[in-house]
Write a protein that holds these residues in place. Sequence first.
Motif, PDB file in Angstrom:
ATOM      1  N   LEU A  56     -44.459  38.985  52.856  1.00 19.11           N
ATOM      2  CA  LEU A  56     -43.824  39.027  51.546  1.00 19.11           C
ATOM      3  C   LEU A  56     -44.332  37.849  50.724  1.00 19.11           C
ATOM      4  N   SER A  57     -44.796  38.137  49.538  1.00 16.46           N
ATOM      5  CA  SER A  57     -45.344  37.120  48.645  1.00 16.46           C
ATOM      6  C   SER A  57     -44.251  36.182  48.140  1.00 16.46           C
ATOM      7  N   PRO A  58     -44.572  34.906  47.939  1.00 16.73           N
ATOM      8  CA  PRO A  58     -43.604  33.988  47.341  1.00 16.73           C
ATOM      9  C   PRO A  58     -43.165  34.446  45.945  1.00 16.73           C
ATOM     10  N   ASP A  59     -44.008  35.213  45.253  1.00 13.69           N
ATOM     11  CA  ASP A  59     -43.647  35.726  43.935  1.00 13.69           C
ATOM     12  C   ASP A  59     -42.569  36.805  44.020  1.00 13.69           C
ATOM     13  N   ALA A  60     -42.475  37.498  45.146  1.00 14.86           N
ATOM     14  CA  ALA A  60     -41.495  38.569  45.317  1.00 14.86           C
ATOM     15  C   ALA A  60     -40.157  38.061  45.838  1.00 14.86           C
ATOM     16  N   VAL A  61     -40.152  36.882  46.430  1.00 12.77           N
ATOM     17  CA  VAL A  61     -38.958  36.337  47.076  1.00 12.77           C
ATOM     18  C   VAL A  61     -38.310  35.291  46.170  1.00 12.77           C
ATOM     19  N   HIS A  62     -37.025  35.517  45.844  1.00  9.33           N
ATOM     20  CA  HIS A  62     -36.297  34.502  45.083  1.00  9.33           C
ATOM     21  C   HIS A  62     -35.805  33.413  46.020  1.00  9.33           C
ATOM     22  N   HIS A  63     -35.143  33.820  47.106  1.00 12.39           N
ATOM     23  CA  HIS A  63     -34.709  32.840  48.108  1.00 12.39           C
ATOM     24  C   HIS A  63     -34.426  33.522  49.442  1.00 12.39           C
ATOM     25  N   VAL A  64     -34.365  32.688  50.482  1.00 14.35           N
ATOM     26  CA  VAL A  64     -34.066  33.147  51.836  1.00 14.35           C
ATOM     27  C   VAL A  64     -32.793  32.451  52.281  1.00 14.35           C
ATOM     28  N   ASP A  65     -31.806  33.241  52.669  1.00 14.89           N
ATOM     29  CA  ASP A  65     -30.551  32.702  53.189  1.00 14.89           C
ATOM     30  C   ASP A  65     -30.665  32.693  54.705  1.00 14.89           C
ATOM     31  N   THR A  66     -30.796  31.500  55.273  1.00  9.86           N
ATOM     32  CA  THR A  66     -30.982  31.395  56.731  1.00  9.86           C
ATOM     33  C   THR A  66     -29.674  31.355  57.494  1.00  9.86           C
ATOM     34  N   HIS A  67     -28.581  31.260  56.777  1.00 11.54           N
ATOM     35  CA  HIS A  67     -27.252  31.253  57.404  1.00 11.54           C
ATOM     36  C   HIS A  67     -26.342  32.257  56.695  1.00 11.54           C
ATOM     37  N   PRO A  68     -26.675  33.538  56.787  1.00  9.65           N
ATOM     38  CA  PRO A  68     -25.853  34.531  56.081  1.00  9.65           C
ATOM     39  C   PRO A  68     -24.445  34.576  56.631  1.00  9.65           C
TER      40      PRO A  68
END
Length: 72
Positions: A56-68
């Motif tokens: 997944l491109s950094p342009d497509a990702v707003h953020h990653v929640d590592t502790h959902p």
Amino acid sequence: MVFSTEPAWSDIDEAFTQEFQNAVVYADFQQETVIHEGALRLLANGWVELPSGRLLSPDAVHHVDTHPERES
């Protein structure tokens, strides 16, 4: 002068790569568009690698929640 034939980037890349077993990848700030849920690798260059090998491109990702949060 001696030069190494091994690229230095691979050592740096592995040092900054993070793996998560339970994460959520969002495409927007409002967290309405989920791109992926589950295991992933966050690469040093900002790309997200999924278990299937898809990137997944950094342009497509707003953020990653590592502790959902888990709903009961």
